[in-house]
Design an enzyme around this catalytic site. Structure first.
Site, mmCIF file in Angstrom:
data_model
loop_
_atom_site.group_PDB
_atom_site.id
_atom_site.type_symbol
_atom_site.label_atom_id
_atom_site.label_comp_id
_atom_site.label_asym_id
_atom_site.label_seq_id
_atom_site.Cartn_x
_atom_site.Cartn_y
_atom_site.Cartn_z
ATOM 1 N N PHE A 68 -19.106 14.142 -25.770
ATOM 2 C CA PHE A 68 -18.718 13.289 -26.899
ATOM 3 C C PHE A 68 -18.572 11.822 -26.515
ATOM 4 C CE2 PHE A 68 -14.305 12.810 -25.566
ATOM 5 C CZ PHE A 68 -14.136 13.914 -24.746
ATOM 6 N N ASP B 71 1.540 20.102 -20.821
ATOM 7 C CA ASP B 71 0.871 18.814 -21.010
ATOM 8 C C ASP B 71 1.850 17.955 -21.807
ATOM 9 O OD1 ASP B 71 -0.534 16.602 -21.801
ATOM 10 O OD2 ASP B 71 -2.417 17.682 -22.092
ATOM 11 N N ARG C 291 -13.672 14.834 -33.632
ATOM 12 C CA ARG C 291 -12.990 15.922 -32.923
ATOM 13 C C ARG C 291 -13.475 17.231 -33.552
ATOM 14 N NH1 ARG C 291 -10.420 14.109 -28.178
ATOM 15 N NH2 ARG C 291 -12.655 14.159 -27.991
ATOM 16 N N LYS D 142 -0.245 7.382 -23.337
ATOM 17 C CA LYS D 142 0.135 7.752 -24.708
ATOM 18 C C LYS D 142 1.643 7.509 -24.885
ATOM 19 C CE LYS D 142 -3.931 10.082 -24.298
ATOM 20 N NZ LYS D 142 -4.723 10.105 -23.056
ATOM 21 N N PHE E 275 -7.872 21.240 -24.681
ATOM 22 C CA PHE E 275 -8.116 19.807 -24.755
ATOM 23 C C PHE E 275 -9.307 19.527 -23.835
ATOM 24 C CE2 PHE E 275 -7.919 15.353 -23.733
ATOM 25 C CZ PHE E 275 -8.054 14.861 -25.013
ATOM 26 N N THR E 276 -10.141 18.570 -24.239
ATOM 27 C CA THR E 276 -11.431 18.345 -23.577
ATOM 28 C C THR E 276 -11.316 18.226 -22.054
ATOM 29 O OG1 THR E 276 -11.098 16.012 -24.097
ATOM 30 C CG2 THR E 276 -12.483 17.269 -25.611
ATOM 31 N N TYR F 251 0.839 -1.203 0.000
ATOM 32 C CA TYR F 251 0.000 0.000 0.000
ATOM 33 C C TYR F 251 0.872 1.252 0.000
ATOM 34 C CZ TYR F 251 -3.688 3.307 0.930
ATOM 35 O OH TYR F 251 -4.551 4.363 0.809
HETATM 36 N N1 PM9 Z 1 -6.532 11.922 -24.692
HETATM 37 C C1 PM9 Z 1 -7.297 10.863 -26.644
HETATM 38 O O1 PM9 Z 1 -7.913 9.947 -27.178
HETATM 39 C C2 PM9 Z 1 -8.107 10.050 -24.379
HETATM 40 C C3 PM9 Z 1 -9.573 10.186 -24.460
HETATM 41 S S1 PM9 Z 1 -10.305 11.592 -25.236
HETATM 42 C C4 PM9 Z 1 -10.583 12.619 -23.884
HETATM 43 O O2 PM9 Z 1 -6.626 11.698 -27.301
HETATM 44 C C5 PM9 Z 1 -4.074 15.205 -23.747
HETATM 45 C C6 PM9 Z 1 -3.352 16.009 -24.758
HETATM 46 C C7 PM9 Z 1 -4.767 14.079 -24.108
HETATM 47 C C8 PM9 Z 1 -5.489 13.342 -23.099
HETATM 48 C C9 PM9 Z 1 -6.279 12.226 -23.441
HETATM 49 C C10 PM9 Z 1 -5.412 13.789 -21.763
HETATM 50 C C11 PM9 Z 1 -6.125 13.061 -20.674
HETATM 51 C C12 PM9 Z 1 -4.698 14.903 -21.472
HETATM 52 N N2 PM9 Z 1 -4.058 15.599 -22.451
HETATM 53 O O3 PM9 Z 1 -7.091 10.103 -20.972
HETATM 54 O O4 PM9 Z 1 -7.053 11.020 -18.688
HETATM 55 O O5 PM9 Z 1 -4.772 13.704 -25.372
HETATM 56 O O6 PM9 Z 1 -5.155 9.662 -19.482
HETATM 57 O O7 PM9 Z 1 -5.462 11.897 -20.390
HETATM 58 C C13 PM9 Z 1 -7.290 10.977 -25.203
HETATM 59 P P1 PM9 Z 1 -6.250 10.590 -19.851
#
Ligand code: PM9
Length: 459
Positions: A451, A217, A384, A260, A127-128, A75
């Site tokens: 979305f 980011d 998108r 990513k 970004f969303t 833990y």
């Molecule tokens: N990006 C993508 O498919 C995952 C789902 S769509 C909301 O591109 C950036 C630049 C991203 C991103 C996720 C996140 C969030 C932050 N910044 O999905 O929470 O492209 O790990 O990261 C998606 P998490």
């Protein structure tokens, strides 16, 4: 006769395979109806080539899988946390690691620590999830990316650059109300477009003058570094790893989705240099994510991320990763399909406005195009455009982004050149028949990040 070209190939061979399921047009139509014409709502078993996202979809290496067996699931004080901390310091240079379950966990924590209600956060395109967390912490996001980023046809080499005049205007008009600049590398919603080091340096200097932080980011920073190496004078002999370190050194901290660049299936982190910010973040972490030495990840996941970080900054890896994206982009471009140019780091972005000029933006052309592509071949892409942009937090009205795109996102180390060929040919077939594609009507609209779960029907 000399060969016209010498090809590159992936710097790996395939050890394990996962069968794909082929479907009939009738099965795909039934699946699409069931999913409310939203590719997020399809079952993955009904998808042939899954280009929904590059997030968490990478093929891990044998070293990463071996590392999973070294998971220390204590833990507190897991050995894997310290491995990850070592690699975050070594490859990104930040002093303090705050692990999170994925990128948005880090966005939540940093927004809560740095933003006060009424603040303004400028950034190179929204970004969303990033913008939503900034808004939920009480800030207003202002887009300060260069104008070229909103033009799919502009071939500017660094469409992720920040317009310094726009940025300074935000500083001047909101004295004391700008906690940080939100700088993304690469810019996802612009088409995976990079920010230049020259621009990041200028942003740092300007932010220093107004006593504002810069939070990166870093989700696709290795891909950004590759473009800098290829395009920015003076960096052609620097390694991707060196460029990544230099980029991070210009910022106060980063949020990272380890799903990513770092080649993991889950995970993320916040990393900062300031000990006081780190302490506040670690305290919030125990409320929302988990203890400060795991933050929502299992020990084995932290190990996979630690190893993935090291693999992600190897030049050979990035050359093949972006080379595959480029291969698909070159095909589509040569066939006259409207795509965002230059080709970005993680996918090809179809320009749905140019593809479906007969579908007005309020009829969700990118959503309709993603559905049509799935119907043709079982290739799953992601909208998108207006659906992703959602509603304005203050007026409640739909935002109308200039970019109305469908993203064909390439998972890392997963698909072959033949999969790219099949995809390109399906896009071509849909383009040939584009006049028959109808717009959509939204039949269900969730309140947040609509979305992901919205439902549609053809008009
Ligand atoms: N990006 C993508 O498919 C995952 C789902 S769509 C909301 O591109 C950036 C630049 C991203 C991103 C996720 C996140 C969030 C932050 N910044 O999905 O929470 O492209 O790990 O990261 C998606 P998490």
């Amino acid at each position: 006769m000399p060969l016209p070209r010498r090809s590159w190939a992936e710097p790996f061979k395939i050890k394990v395979v996962e069968p794909l399921r082929l479907t009939t047009p009738e099965q795909r139509l039934a699946a699409l109806r069931e999913a409310g014409y939203n590719t997020f709502l399809l079952r993955s078993r009904d998808v042939y080539i899954d280009l929904l996202t590059d997030s968490g979809t990478s093929a891990m290496s044998d070293r990463q899988w071996a590392g999973m067996m070294l998971g220390d699931e204590a833990y507190a004080g897991s050995e894997n946390f310290y491995r990850l901390e070592t690699n975050v310091r070594r490859f990104y240079g930040y002093q303090h690691l705050i692990p999170t379950h994925q990128g948005r966990g880090a966005e939540h924590i940093i927004s809560r620590v740095l933003i006060k209600p009424g603040d303004v956060v400028p950034g190179n395109m929204y970004f969303t999830t990033t913008r939503l967390h900034q808004e939920m912490a009480g800030a207003r996001f202002v887009d300060v990316i260069i104008d070229e980023a909103h033009d799919p046809a502009s071939e500017h080499p660094f469409k992720g650059d920040i317009d310094l005049n726009k940025l300074e205007r935000v500083f001047v008009e909101n004295p004391g109300r700008v906690p940080y600049v939100s700088a993304a590398a690469t810019v996802n919603m612009a088409g995976g477009q990079p920010i230049s080091l020259a621009n990041l340096k200028a942003v740092r200097e300007l932010a220093n003058r107004y006593n504002v932080k810069v939070i990166l980011d870093a989700t696709r920073i290795a891909e950004n570094a590759w473009f800098i190496q290829q395009r920015e004078p003076g960096y052609e002999h620097r390694t991707v790893a060196q460029i990544v370190l230099e980029m991070c050194s210009l910022t106060d901290g980063c949020t990272m989705s380890a799903k990513k660049d770092p080649l993991a299936n889950i995970g993320g982190f916040l990393a900062v240099n300031d000990a006081e910010i780190a302490a506040q973040a670690a305290n919030l972490l125990v409320v929302y994510e988990g203890l400060h030495t795991y933050g929502g990840m299992a020990g084995r996941d932290m190990e996979a991320v630690a190893i993935g970080i090291e693999e992600s900054v190897q030049d050979d890896h990035i050359r093949a990763r972006i080379g595959q994206v480029q291969y698909l982009g070159d095909k589509l471009r040569d066939w006259g399909i409207p795509i965002v140019l230059p080709v970005g780091g993680h996918g090809i972005f179809l320009d749905a406005r140019a593809f479906l000029p007969h579908v007005p933006q309020d009829h969700y052309p990118a959503q309709a195009l993603a559905a049509a592509l799935y119907l043709d071949s079982g290739v799953r892409a992601m909208e998108r455009g207006i659906v992703s942009a959602g509603r304005d937090a203050e007026t409640g009205l739909e935002r109308h982004p200039k970019l109305e795109l469908v993203r064909l996102t390439i998972p890392r180390r997963v698909y072959t050149q033949a999969h790219m060929d099949v995809t390109a040919e399906s896009v071509y077939a849909v383009y040939e028949d584009r006049e028959k594609i109808p717009g959509l009507r939204m039949t269900f609209e969730p309140k947040l990040l609509r979305f992901f779960q919205a439902r549609f029907e053809p008009r």
